[in-house]
Design a protein around this motif. Sequence first.
Motif, PDB file in Angstrom:
ATOM      1  N   GLU A 125       0.836  -1.205   0.000  1.00  0.00           N
ATOM      2  CA  GLU A 125       0.000   0.000   0.000  1.00  0.00           C
ATOM      3  C   GLU A 125       0.869   1.253   0.000  1.00  0.00           C
ATOM      4  O   GLU A 125       0.600   2.199  -0.741  1.00  0.00           O
ATOM      5  N   ASN A 126       1.906   1.267   0.834  1.00  0.00           N
ATOM      6  CA  ASN A 126       2.803   2.434   0.892  1.00  0.00           C
ATOM      7  C   ASN A 126       3.534   2.629  -0.425  1.00  0.00           C
ATOM      8  O   ASN A 126       3.714   3.752  -0.886  1.00  0.00           O
ATOM      9  N   ARG A 127       3.967   1.532  -1.039  1.00  0.00           N
ATOM     10  CA  ARG A 127       4.671   1.612  -2.310  1.00  0.00           C
ATOM     11  C   ARG A 127       3.747   2.176  -3.400  1.00  0.00           C
ATOM     12  O   ARG A 127       4.148   3.006  -4.201  1.00  0.00           O
ATOM     13  N   ASN A 130       3.243   5.928  -2.935  1.00  0.00           N
ATOM     14  CA  ASN A 130       4.416   6.709  -3.338  1.00  0.00           C
ATOM     15  C   ASN A 130       4.568   6.788  -4.848  1.00  0.00           C
ATOM     16  O   ASN A 130       5.275   7.645  -5.346  1.00  0.00           O
ATOM     17  N   LYS A 131       3.926   5.874  -5.581  1.00  0.00           N
ATOM     18  CA  LYS A 131       4.002   5.898  -7.046  1.00  0.00           C
ATOM     19  C   LYS A 131       3.277   7.115  -7.612  1.00  0.00           C
ATOM     20  O   LYS A 131       3.653   7.649  -8.626  1.00  0.00           O
TER      21      LYS A 131
END
Length: 132
Positions: A125-127, A130-131
């Motif tokens: 989810e964090n990745r 950040n996209k």
Amino acid sequence: MITIPLKKCNKVNCNNLIDFKETYCDEHKHLQTESKVNYDSFRYERDSLYRQFYNKKSWKDARHISMLRHDSLCQECLRNGLYTKADVVDHIVELRDDWEKRLDQSNLEPLCHKCHNKKTIIEKENRNKNKY
């Protein structure tokens, strides 16, 4: 009696109605296996470096040492006052983020499957956030 509603086929611009449990209509069923094959081959190419690493003796030794250091207990459960057997050794900082820490014992922690899956979901989810 409960009737299950129909839905549209997943193929773009196909308006055929199908059973709610299905993915594609009969005309487009072949797309379901094609997408899986394409995904598998893409993942195989993309993740080959990581798969090779996890099959090496150096990783297996580092994993074993980490389990011994922490008495094969899940470190996340332990922080919450629970004693749970660890099933996997996790990289605290993901390999994708810092390849140099792949065998660093301070970056490895044993986790049970439940805690590892929770951590993985949060990282994904964090990745994805950040996209964009």
